[in-house]
Design a protein around this motif. Structure first.
Motif, short mmCIF file in Angstrom:
data_model
loop_
_atom_site.label_atom_id
_atom_site.label_comp_id
_atom_site.label_asym_id
_atom_site.label_seq_id
_atom_site.Cartn_x
_atom_site.Cartn_y
_atom_site.Cartn_z
N ARG A 1 -54.42 -114.33 23.17
CA ARG A 1 -54.30 -115.06 22.58
C ARG A 1 -55.11 -115.78 21.76
O ARG A 1 -55.46 -117.39 23.03
N GLU B 1 -52.61 -120.34 20.04
CA GLU B 1 -51.55 -118.70 20.93
C GLU B 1 -50.31 -117.84 19.87
O GLU B 1 -49.83 -117.12 20.69
N CYS C 1 -59.72 -117.39 24.06
CA CYS C 1 -58.50 -116.81 24.42
C CYS C 1 -57.56 -117.42 25.09
O CYS C 1 -58.72 -117.37 26.35
#
Length: 342
Positions: free
Chosen positions: A72, A217, A67
């Motif tokens: 994200r 993302e 992430c």
């Protein structure tokens, strides 16, 4: 010796879900493989990924995410290890930048990242599944991995068992080109032959998402059901984005999930979907998509829970591209979408 690639080249139109359910083999050529070697490899990855790496056993296979600090997903990995290395499988298209980015954070850790995609023992990846796959694999493997997300090491390669699709086990067999050429005639004779699209279609019907270049993302892990698949360990401690991921889980911040749908036409990852009840803005995004051999596309689509509930209750409630686009037909997921109230 026969060329394995020619023997396992798909013929004609894409395989249908019914053909996959009977039994299939697919040459998987669009996936890359990163190997991490060194004494600190597990500890380094443990501090970077969403899942537990320090306790990853040599018989284990796990999903894991990487992430941004905002939680994200930059990538999702299929992860396993042997005595020497830890392996991360991800799309070839995003492997180089992801490998480079991870390497930037190694610092003093005793680990080295390398591209293992074309290494002799892992240069061929064969995906198998459907009702006949187990019997065919038993031609060479005894025993087979006994449950999803486990593996066996064999003289003929590494055999990973993944999440079931169409009510049957799926396997990923990593081996050399020479061994693939030896087994390819038997596989092609006994099973329906597909390629990357067939493997992706099976993975979609297993409900397992994969982040690609088009969707980097875009999603917190829970938006694509990643924690329901065991891809997130909430007890393992810090990693980039961990605070956001934990907050989404425990503080009721998440209002989105991913569903399995059929579309009467083409669709691609990153395409937006719209709910008729709110046509002015997208309610979600296609995560993964593959031709279904029926003239359309099957896909995993992330969307607001309200849109998901409307779509499962009423035909044409959610559409591709705009509120006037092609309708999404919602199909049963292979696992329960619990926690819909988070």
């Amino acid at each position: 010796m026969s060329n394995w690639n020619q023997l396992l080249t798909p013929q004609g139109k894409p395989l249908t879900p019914t053909e996959l359910a009977v039994g299939f083999v697919a040459a998987v050529t669009d996936q890359g493989l990163i190997a991490l070697t060194g004494a600190d490899s597990a500890g380094f990855l443990h501090n970077q990924l969403t899942n537990d790496v320090e306790h990853l056993g040599q018989d284990d296979v796990r999903l894991a995410g990487y992430c941004t600090p905002k939680g994200r997903l930059q990538a999702t990995f299929l992860m396993w290890r042997n005595e020497e290395s830890i392996f991360l499988q991800l799309p070839r298209e995003i492997q180089p930048p992801l490998q480079k980015r991870l390497s930037m954070f190694v610092l003093r850790a005793k680990t080295k990242l390398s591209d293992a995609t074309d290494a002799p023992a892992t240069q061929v990846a064969l995906g198998l599944g459907g009702g006949m796959a187990e019997a065919v694999l038993q031609t060479w493997f005894d025993p087979l991995p006994d449950k999803p997300y486990t593996k066996v090491e064999h003289a003929l390669g590494t055999l990973l068992r993944l999440a079931n699709a169409f009510g049957a086990p799926r396997y990923l067999w990593l081996t050399s080109a020479d061994i693939a050429a030896t087994v390819a005639p038997v596989l092609a004779d006994k099973l329906n032959v597909g390629g990357n699209e067939a493997w992706r279609l099976a993975e979609i019907h297993a409900g397992v998402p994969q982040i690609t270049a088009a969707t980097q993302e875009q999603f917190v892990p829970q938006m694509i059901n990643f924690e329901l698949l065991g891809g997130v360990n909430f007890k393992k401690g810090c990693y980039p984005g961990q605070e956001i991921v934990a907050r989404s889980q425990y503080l009721g911040k998440l209002k989105r999930r991913t569903a399995l749908v059929r579309i009467a036409g083409a669709a691609a990852p990153g395409a937006e979907v719209f709910a008729e009840s709110d046509p002015s803005q997208p309610c979600g995004m296609v995560v993964n998509a593959a031709p279904n051999g029926l003239g359309g596309t099957d896909a995993l689509v992330e969307m607001k829970l309200e849109a998901l509930e409307q779509g499962t209750a009423r035909a044409s409630a959610v559409r591709l591209g705009s509120a006037d686009g092609v309708a999404l037909e919602f199909l049963p997921m292979p696992y329960v979408l619990d926690k819909l109230d988070v």
